[in-house]
Scaffold this motif. Structure first.
Motif, PDB file in Angstrom:
ATOM      1  N   THR A  96       0.843  -1.190   0.000  1.00  0.00           N
ATOM      2  CA  THR A  96       0.000   0.000   0.000  1.00  0.00           C
ATOM      3  C   THR A  96       0.880   1.243   0.000  1.00  0.00           C
ATOM      4  N   GLU A  97       0.361   2.302  -0.578  1.00  0.00           N
ATOM      5  CA  GLU A  97       1.117   3.551  -0.635  1.00  0.00           C
ATOM      6  C   GLU A  97       1.086   4.299   0.695  1.00  0.00           C
ATOM      7  N   HIS A  98       0.009   4.106   1.468  1.00  0.00           N
ATOM      8  CA  HIS A  98      -0.163   4.837   2.725  1.00  0.00           C
ATOM      9  C   HIS A  98      -0.344   3.849   3.868  1.00  0.00           C
ATOM     10  N   GLY A  99       0.448   3.953   4.900  1.00  0.00           N
ATOM     11  CA  GLY A  99       0.278   3.129   6.092  1.00  0.00           C
ATOM     12  C   GLY A  99       0.472   1.651   5.814  1.00  0.00           C
ATOM     13  N   ARG A 100      -0.171   0.829   6.665  1.00  0.00           N
ATOM     14  CA  ARG A 100      -0.017  -0.613   6.539  1.00  0.00           C
ATOM     15  C   ARG A 100      -1.291  -1.320   6.095  1.00  0.00           C
ATOM     16  N   ALA A 101      -2.429  -0.631   6.146  1.00  0.00           N
ATOM     17  CA  ALA A 101      -3.704  -1.264   5.829  1.00  0.00           C
ATOM     18  C   ALA A 101      -3.798  -1.564   4.339  1.00  0.00           C
ATOM     19  N   LEU A 102      -4.160  -2.815   4.034  1.00  0.00           N
ATOM     20  CA  LEU A 102      -4.351  -3.223   2.643  1.00  0.00           C
ATOM     21  C   LEU A 102      -5.845  -3.249   2.342  1.00  0.00           C
ATOM     22  N   PRO A 103      -6.321  -2.331   1.513  1.00  0.00           N
ATOM     23  CA  PRO A 103      -7.757  -2.306   1.213  1.00  0.00           C
ATOM     24  C   PRO A 103      -8.178  -3.533   0.404  1.00  0.00           C
ATOM     25  N   THR A 104      -9.320  -4.080   0.747  1.00  0.00           N
ATOM     26  CA  THR A 104      -9.831  -5.280   0.092  1.00  0.00           C
ATOM     27  C   THR A 104     -11.065  -4.920  -0.733  1.00  0.00           C
ATOM     28  N   HIS A 105     -11.185  -5.535  -1.898  1.00  0.00           N
ATOM     29  CA  HIS A 105     -12.316  -5.281  -2.798  1.00  0.00           C
ATOM     30  C   HIS A 105     -12.862  -6.594  -3.324  1.00  0.00           C
ATOM     31  N   LEU A 106     -14.164  -6.595  -3.607  1.00  0.00           N
ATOM     32  CA  LEU A 106     -14.765  -7.744  -4.275  1.00  0.00           C
ATOM     33  C   LEU A 106     -14.289  -7.805  -5.719  1.00  0.00           C
ATOM     34  N   THR A 107     -14.082  -8.996  -6.219  1.00  0.00           N
ATOM     35  CA  THR A 107     -13.829  -9.190  -7.641  1.00  0.00           C
ATOM     36  C   THR A 107     -15.191  -9.422  -8.309  1.00  0.00           C
ATOM     37  N   PRO A 108     -15.238  -9.429  -9.623  1.00  0.00           N
ATOM     38  CA  PRO A 108     -16.510  -9.775 -10.281  1.00  0.00           C
ATOM     39  C   PRO A 108     -17.023 -11.161  -9.848  1.00  0.00           C
ATOM     40  N   ASP A 109     -16.120 -12.131  -9.680  1.00  0.00           N
ATOM     41  CA  ASP A 109     -16.544 -13.457  -9.204  1.00  0.00           C
ATOM     42  C   ASP A 109     -17.079 -13.382  -7.774  1.00  0.00           C
ATOM     43  N   GLY A 110     -16.474 -12.527  -6.950  1.00  0.00           N
ATOM     44  CA  GLY A 110     -16.946 -12.351  -5.584  1.00  0.00           C
ATOM     45  C   GLY A 110     -18.335 -11.757  -5.544  1.00  0.00           C
ATOM     46  N   ARG A 111     -18.577 -10.777  -6.397  1.00  0.00           N
ATOM     47  CA  ARG A 111     -19.900 -10.151  -6.467  1.00  0.00           C
ATOM     48  C   ARG A 111     -20.933 -11.173  -6.958  1.00  0.00           C
ATOM     49  N   ALA A 112     -20.561 -11.989  -7.930  1.00  0.00           N
ATOM     50  CA  ALA A 112     -21.486 -13.006  -8.449  1.00  0.00           C
ATOM     51  C   ALA A 112     -21.800 -14.046  -7.376  1.00  0.00           C
ATOM     52  N   ARG A 113     -20.784 -14.488  -6.622  1.00  0.00           N
ATOM     53  CA  ARG A 113     -21.015 -15.465  -5.556  1.00  0.00           C
ATOM     54  C   ARG A 113     -21.911 -14.868  -4.485  1.00  0.00           C
ATOM     55  N   LEU A 114     -21.665 -13.613  -4.126  1.00  0.00           N
ATOM     56  CA  LEU A 114     -22.489 -12.941  -3.121  1.00  0.00           C
ATOM     57  C   LEU A 114     -23.933 -12.843  -3.610  1.00  0.00           C
ATOM     58  N   ASP A 115     -24.121 -12.441  -4.844  1.00  0.00           N
ATOM     59  CA  ASP A 115     -25.485 -12.348  -5.391  1.00  0.00           C
ATOM     60  C   ASP A 115     -26.182 -13.705  -5.368  1.00  0.00           C
ATOM     61  N   ALA A 116     -25.434 -14.771  -5.646  1.00  0.00           N
ATOM     62  CA  ALA A 116     -26.020 -16.114  -5.675  1.00  0.00           C
ATOM     63  C   ALA A 116     -26.445 -16.589  -4.289  1.00  0.00           C
ATOM     64  N   VAL A 117     -25.675 -16.256  -3.276  1.00  0.00           N
ATOM     65  CA  VAL A 117     -25.947 -16.750  -1.926  1.00  0.00           C
ATOM     66  C   VAL A 117     -26.874 -15.841  -1.127  1.00  0.00           C
ATOM     67  N   ARG A 118     -26.950 -14.608  -1.498  1.00  0.00           N
ATOM     68  CA  ARG A 118     -27.727 -13.629  -0.734  1.00  0.00           C
ATOM     69  C   ARG A 118     -29.192 -14.044  -0.565  1.00  0.00           C
ATOM     70  N   SER A 119     -29.805 -14.556  -1.607  1.00  0.00           N
ATOM     71  CA  SER A 119     -31.222 -14.919  -1.495  1.00  0.00           C
ATOM     72  C   SER A 119     -31.421 -16.031  -0.463  1.00  0.00           C
ATOM     73  N   ALA A 120     -30.491 -16.962  -0.372  1.00  0.00           N
ATOM     74  CA  ALA A 120     -30.610 -18.035   0.622  1.00  0.00           C
ATOM     75  C   ALA A 120     -30.477 -17.482   2.033  1.00  0.00           C
ATOM     76  N   VAL A 121     -29.521 -16.591   2.234  1.00  0.00           N
ATOM     77  CA  VAL A 121     -29.310 -16.009   3.570  1.00  0.00           C
ATOM     78  C   VAL A 121     -30.485 -15.115   3.952  1.00  0.00           C
ATOM     79  N   TYR A 122     -30.945 -14.321   3.019  1.00  0.00           N
ATOM     80  CA  TYR A 122     -32.085 -13.450   3.321  1.00  0.00           C
ATOM     81  C   TYR A 122     -33.347 -14.268   3.609  1.00  0.00           C
TER      82      TYR A 122
END
Length: 153
Positions: A96-122
């Motif tokens: 990282t350019e600032h400090g030690r924290a590494l920002p984390t982001h969803l990938t397109p596959d992560g977003r697709a997996r989340l969308d697929a599982v969300r209805s079951a959890v909800y």
């Protein structure tokens, strides 16, 4: 040794199963079991799902922020994130350019997996709160927040 008087319960209760803490733990265990079953079909754990949900709402969270928000240790969230990254569901920079924290982001596959599982959890949450009269739900949420705040140190 002196005779000690028994400690009175915090509210009238015939046995431990009538205590608020016991009932909260029972509800949490039932929720966790239902979520474990639903998430297993999508190759996710509850902490992994929680991270995906949080990253969808707040992209770029650090490991420490994710640990606090998912109620796990920093060491545990590192394992969770490493597994999510290995599965291609999240991305984190190597440095990282600032400090030690590494920002984390969803990938397109992560977003697709989340969308697929969300209805079951909800659906699980809908099933759980369907037992609460609608006019009492807001008060229940407020009461749960108050209980947590009373114990936060």
């Amino acid at each position: 040794m002196e005779d000690q008087k028994p400690t009175p319960p915090p509210h009238p209760a015939d046995d431990v199963t009538e205590h608020v803490g016991y009932r909260l733990k029972r509800a949490a265990a039932a929720l966790r079991g239902a979520m474990d079953t639903a998430l297993r079909e999508h190759q996710l754990t509850v902490p992994q799902y929680a991270c995906l949900e949080l990253l969808d709402q707040r992209p770029g969270l650090s490991n420490a922020e994710l640990a606090r928000s998912t109620f796990v240790t920093r060491q545990s969230v590192n394992v969770v994130l490493r597994n999510l990254q290995d599965a291609g569901l999240v991305s984190r920079p190597a440095t990282t350019e600032h400090g030690r924290a590494l920002p984390t982001h969803l990938t397109p596959d992560g977003r697709a997996r989340l969308d697929a599982v969300r209805s079951a959890v909800y659906a699980i949450e809908r099933r759980m709160i369907a037992t609460i009269p609608e006019h009492r739900l807001a008060d229940l949420l407020t009461d749960l927040d108050r209980m947590a705040a009373a114990l936060d140190t």
